[in-house]
Each structure stands twice: as structure tokens, then as C-alpha cells.
Design a protein around this motif. Sequence first.
Motif, PDB file in Angstrom:
ATOM      1  N   ARG A  99       0.825  -1.198   0.000  1.00  0.00           N
ATOM      2  CA  ARG A  99       0.000   0.000   0.000  1.00  0.00           C
ATOM      3  C   ARG A  99       0.863   1.254   0.000  1.00  0.00           C
ATOM      4  O   ARG A  99       1.961   1.274   0.539  1.00  0.00           O
ATOM      5  N   GLY A 100       0.335   2.299  -0.591  1.00  0.00           N
ATOM      6  CA  GLY A 100       1.047   3.566  -0.625  1.00  0.00           C
ATOM      7  C   GLY A 100       2.101   3.608  -1.719  1.00  0.00           C
ATOM      8  O   GLY A 100       2.510   2.589  -2.273  1.00  0.00           O
ATOM      9  N   ARG A 101       2.571   4.805  -2.032  1.00  0.00           N
ATOM     10  CA  ARG A 101       3.538   4.990  -3.104  1.00  0.00           C
ATOM     11  C   ARG A 101       4.847   4.263  -2.814  1.00  0.00           C
ATOM     12  O   ARG A 101       5.370   3.536  -3.663  1.00  0.00           O
ATOM     13  N   ALA A 102       5.372   4.409  -1.606  1.00  0.00           N
ATOM     14  CA  ALA A 102       6.633   3.740  -1.262  1.00  0.00           C
ATOM     15  C   ALA A 102       6.451   2.236  -1.198  1.00  0.00           C
ATOM     16  O   ALA A 102       7.333   1.477  -1.600  1.00  0.00           O
ATOM     17  N   GLY A 103       5.303   1.785  -0.694  1.00  0.00           N
ATOM     18  CA  GLY A 103       5.055   0.347  -0.620  1.00  0.00           C
ATOM     19  C   GLY A 103       5.023  -0.295  -1.987  1.00  0.00           C
ATOM     20  O   GLY A 103       5.557  -1.389  -2.192  1.00  0.00           O
ATOM     21  N   GLU A 156      14.834   3.570   9.122  1.00  0.00           N
ATOM     22  CA  GLU A 156      14.129   4.818   8.908  1.00  0.00           C
ATOM     23  C   GLU A 156      15.108   5.974   8.801  1.00  0.00           C
ATOM     24  O   GLU A 156      16.249   5.899   9.272  1.00  0.00           O
ATOM     25  N   ALA A 213      10.778   6.585   0.204  1.00  0.00           N
ATOM     26  CA  ALA A 213      10.452   6.006   1.512  1.00  0.00           C
ATOM     27  C   ALA A 213      11.271   6.661   2.621  1.00  0.00           C
ATOM     28  O   ALA A 213      12.433   7.035   2.420  1.00  0.00           O
ATOM     29  N   SER A 250       7.187  -3.645   4.358  1.00  0.00           N
ATOM     30  CA  SER A 250       6.371  -2.463   4.078  1.00  0.00           C
ATOM     31  C   SER A 250       7.289  -1.264   3.996  1.00  0.00           C
ATOM     32  O   SER A 250       8.404  -1.260   4.511  1.00  0.00           O
ATOM     33  N   ARG A 277       7.032   3.278   3.735  1.00  0.00           N
ATOM     34  CA  ARG A 277       6.203   4.500   3.672  1.00  0.00           C
ATOM     35  C   ARG A 277       7.121   5.724   3.758  1.00  0.00           C
ATOM     36  O   ARG A 277       8.290   5.609   4.045  1.00  0.00           O
TER      37      ARG A 277
END
Length: 488
Positions: free
Chosen positions: A402-406, A440, A473, A486, A488
Motif C-alpha cells: 500500500r502507498g507509493r513507497a510500498g 528509517e 520512503a 512495508s 512508507r
Amino acid sequence: MSGPAPVVVVGAGPVGSTAALLLARRGLDVLLVDRRPGPYGLPRAVHLDDEALRALADAGVVEEFLARSRPMAGLRLLDARHRVLAEFRRRPDAGRHGWPQASMFHQPDLEDVLRAAVARAPHVEVCRGVEVTGVEVTGVELAGSEQSDRSVTVTLSDPDGSRRDVVAAAVLGCDGANSTVRGLLGARMRDLGRPDRWLVADLRSAAPLPVWPGVHQVCDPARAATFMPVSGDRYRFEARLLPGETPDDVDLPALLAPFGARDAEVVRATEYVHRARVADRWRRGRVLLAGDAAHLTPPFVGQGLGLGLRDVHQLAWKVADVVTGAADDDLLDTHQAERAPHARALVRLAVLVGRLMTGGGAAAAPVRRLVLAAVGRVPAVAAYATDSRTPALRRGPLVDRRGRAGRRLAGTLVPRARVRVDGRECRLDDVLGPGPAVLETAGAVLAVEAGGRRHTVEDVDGTLTAWLRAGRATRVAVRPDRVVRSAR
């Protein structure tokens, strides 16, 4: 072997031996059984990419493997007269994972390395010359009269003809194309392409042959062929057999002459049937398939052994979590759900590439020459042709896209980048550790949370920062097999 029920790995080839080492390094007892009394001894696989080397690294043998292999220089596509249609070179230096993007090797050398590592492993017992004749999944009754397949009884036939039962915590069928475990599981192979008969010749030459050091693919519909330096003084030649033709009918010296190998020693020359198949069922309870027991592929994209190593790398931590009670048995459902589509994609790609390079008959040759000449001049296409990255795993319980980075990163491998932690330079895998982790970034600061600790890391050469930026991300969850869960 005493103590808790072992995981039984059937098949002591490269995939099974790697599986045994991966499981043992997670603290599990492993019984590694093989029907042969000794190593197979003959070469089969000759190529591994840097993604597959993550499995050998986690098994503790990658440096020994690299010492007995060599980087692949790239790929040349030739016409029937051995004129170059296109050339795709690979850089000899390390890629994004810190190793050559492709390595050529003699399979018995890899098996020697794995066999020595297995002999050193304290949690692994090896039984050779032993046949598996039965696999019975045992149900354990739970509340509400539900059944959970918590153990497996494996019947072994010893060399003296006696039989014995072993209660296993799980069984991994890594026993090759003619898998006994697959048959006992009730699984069938589904064809994704037609069988293709080839002559395979393994060669040695005391003097280095005067040949370009990469792979040569002869795109001749009348006699498609492949020639490649392997490692040391070894070379591999393959040629498609004509209908009704046998290896004895082939004038091998004449086919070897264009590569300067007419006088090379022929270690063996045999027929091999390339097949494109994937099993319809990879699991029953705690019995699971991996490697050639689960899929067979033509050699055109060099992914035969690599697929098997990916299987066990992505399976070992799941089996360990289930056997130790850290996860429910449902986790094993993700094995086929993740690996079968990935295998099918690469098998189909190999079939397609084979057709593009060698099919179409005589009428296709002029078109192929024009197309490949144009392709070779497009840098983006040339880069794609030499890229070792394989398709991302599909979305599922362990892959959140899900999401652009995912959508960009989930299901792919995190780069094994060079980082600096507390003044010490190492690879990112050393910081991630054997369990799940989180990577991160906040501005210029990179941090890794793993094993209950938080580490600030410095990206030594910018590989990690560039990867995160390209994926858009700022936070990436990484599974124990280095696959992005995952982003994000």
C-alpha cells in the motif's frame, strides 16, 4: 540425534544443504538425508546472481564460495556465423549487495563448501544412502476437536534394508526434479512450456582459451548454442539437439572450434532436457517443497539454482518461527503464496527469452539481427538486460504494497549497503541481524531498530540513501530474509 524433534531436510544438494545451515543457525536440530551414498560430483548449475548470494551469506559460506567462483563478464548474442548481434557487459566490481552481480562457478566446488560447513554445524546430522519411503502428517487435537498438523512422521529406509520412523517438527523436500517428497505430498508439476533437448558438455583446458570471458549465446534457430567460461580451467558448452538426434550424432569438435575449444578435454557430454514446470502444491501441513522439487526452469536467465536458494532463504525463518512457537502454522501458507508466483514469473521469462534468442526459424534471423543491434545501443535496455534484480514478491500477509513507497519497495530486497556504526564499517545485514528490523530516515540521519536496539548508521557510499530516495520512503520494515515487508 536426541532432544526436540528435528526438522528433516530431504536432499543434500546445494538447496537442501543451505536450508540445513539456515535452520541450524536459528538453533533448530536438523536431520539432512539423501538417497545417494556420496556427493553427486558432476556439474549442473554454473551461475548465481548477487540476490541469491544473500542465502549463502546467511548460511555462513559466501566468502568461501566467492573464493572458488569468478565474476561473469556479461552476455554476447551471436548469429549463426558467430557475428556479434548485441553485447551486454557487466561491471566486474561489486553491485548493490556488495558482490558481483553474477558469479560463475563449478557446482561440485559449491557442494564441497556446503558439505564442509554442514560437517562443522553442531545442530546438523547427515544420513546418506537413505531413502524416504513415507511421510505422514500427524494431527494434534486442540480445543473444540480441531486438528492442527504439528508434526510429521518420516519413514526412512536404511542401506541395510531396515526401516525406521523419525518424528519431525517439519519436513523440507529439497530432493530435486524427481522429488520423492513431492510424490508423497500428492503434488503434480504443471508445464509452462515445451521440453527442450540439449547437449551439455563440460570441458577443461590446461591453457586459457582465447575467448571473451562472458557468456556467448548463439541465436541460430538451426542450432542454438551457448558457450561460457565457468571457473578456473573449466568451460561449459550447450547445443540444442535436433529431433531424433543423440549426443553421439553431434560433431562436437566442429561446434567447439569457433570458440577455440576444439582440443579441449571433454569431461562429459550428455543429453539434458530443459523443462519449464511449477508444482501445483507446495505444502501439506509442515511438509514443504523447495528448489527443483517445486519448480524447473530453462537456463536462459540463469535462475535455476538461484530460485531454490531464494526458496529456502525465505522459508527457513518461517519454519523456525513456527517450530519454536513464535508463530502459528498459518505462517507456512505464505511459502507457496509468495514463492510460486515468483517462480512462475521467472520460468516464463526464461521460456520467453529462449524463444526470442533461439526461436522463429530461418526467417526470424534477419529480424533478430536488426532488433538486437538497436537494443544494444539503448543504455536503459542494456542496463535492464544485465540487472540481477528479480520481480518483487506479490502483495500478501507479509508484503504490504500500500502507498507509493510500498508499491515501489515492498517485496524487494533491501540493498546490502556499506554502513558505518559506532565507527565500525560493515554491511547493513550485520546491523539488521537475524530477525525483523526497521530502517528509517529523518533528514540526513539513518537509524536501524533491530533486536531491541536502535543504531544510528552512516551510509558510506550513498547506496542506501539513493535506494530510499528512489523508493520515496522514509521508513522501511525488513523481514528476516531481507525482503521489505512495508515502506512508507
